[in-house]
Scaffold this motif. Sequence first.
Motif, PDB file in Angstrom:
ATOM      1  N   UNK A  50      31.938  95.631   7.728  1.00  0.00           N
ATOM      2  CA  UNK A  50      31.200  96.818   7.263  1.00  0.00           C
ATOM      3  C   UNK A  50      29.700  96.715   7.506  1.00  0.00           C
ATOM      4  N   UNK A  51      29.251  95.601   8.062  1.00  0.00           N
ATOM      5  CA  UNK A  51      27.848  95.447   8.410  1.00  0.00           C
ATOM      6  C   UNK A  51      26.942  94.960   7.305  1.00  0.00           C
ATOM      7  N   UNK A  52      27.481  94.709   6.132  1.00  0.00           N
ATOM      8  CA  UNK A  52      26.666  94.247   5.010  1.00  0.00           C
ATOM      9  C   UNK A  52      26.119  92.849   5.277  1.00  0.00           C
ATOM     10  N   UNK A  53      24.837  92.612   5.121  1.00  0.00           N
ATOM     11  CA  UNK A  53      24.315  91.254   5.293  1.00  0.00           C
ATOM     12  C   UNK A  53      24.948  90.318   4.269  1.00  0.00           C
ATOM     13  N   UNK A  54      25.380  89.160   4.696  1.00  0.00           N
ATOM     14  CA  UNK A  54      26.049  88.210   3.813  1.00  0.00           C
ATOM     15  C   UNK A  54      25.719  86.792   4.248  1.00  0.00           C
ATOM     16  N   UNK A  55      26.170  85.850   3.446  1.00  0.00           N
ATOM     17  CA  UNK A  55      25.996  84.427   3.725  1.00  0.00           C
ATOM     18  C   UNK A  55      27.345  83.744   3.614  1.00  0.00           C
ATOM     19  N   UNK A  56      27.669  82.953   4.601  1.00  0.00           N
ATOM     20  CA  UNK A  56      28.868  82.124   4.563  1.00  0.00           C
ATOM     21  C   UNK A  56      28.414  80.694   4.295  1.00  0.00           C
ATOM     22  N   UNK A  57      28.991  80.094   3.266  1.00  0.00           N
ATOM     23  CA  UNK A  57      28.585  78.757   2.852  1.00  0.00           C
ATOM     24  C   UNK A  57      29.788  77.830   2.910  1.00  0.00           C
TER      25      UNK A  57
END
Length: 299
Positions: free
Chosen positions: A62-69
Amino acid sequence: MAFEPPQRLVRALGESAPDGDDWLDKLPEALRQAVALRELTVERVQVPGGRSSLVVLVRPPDGTPAVLKLAPQRARPESERAALAHWGGAGAVQLLEPYTAPGVLLLERLHPDVSVRSLPEAKALLEAAGTLRRLWVEAPAGHAFESVAERTGRQAEAMRASADTDAELVPLVAAALAAREELLAAPPERRLLHGTFRQSKVLAAERMPWLAVGPDPVVGECAFDLARLVRDRVEDLIASPSGAATTRRRVKRLAESLEVDQDRLRGWTLFRAVESGVRALRVGRPQDAELLLEFAGWL
């Protein structure tokens, strides 16, 4: 997916697991699987990043900025997940998905390069303390979080072992251990604590000005959590002719602003500074150790 893990992470993992393990070797494939499962678009690996996890800036479909940790199990990522879920975004970064795989968290994106440490010192302490206050909630019923007594018990054993081989450490270690025993004699609080709170763990955000990241949660009294904040910018304190007086004022100001007993805050600050200094010596960071142990001597 070809990438190089940040050197800060590589060095820190070498300190915490000097005999090595295969987490770093498996990391590229773990990252590839995590990205493919969620259909993420990778922007970049965050550098210098953290000392216990790989942080990747991504975007879901959906294009939402996120962080993968991604974090090794010794960094207790499932404990972090449980704490973030309990806080529900109040004062801390928001989880974007329920449990899907061990050691993998998808989080809302904050501003990773802007922490409260970028503010003038007085303002930074004020904003950090306000953020910390929002995290101090009752621990959930039936929780599996480590207690302050349990965590500091392990640390105390390592401190004793180091003092047995280095006579110069004996007075400070003895003082720190005595402070711990006295502090634990009181009935324990059951607050959910961040566990490793400091200015660099508070990042600028969109939905709130500042939010906490990277907890290593523990259950206990608020003074334990606040103690780590007391020594923030320790290198500046040591370099200042008035560093000792500034430290005492900081203890008083933080204790009063967050309604924490001043003597208990001083005691936990002493224990945590000595523990960190002894650990720094043990893993080969003598300059950090010198700063921390000098700071502890002021308490």
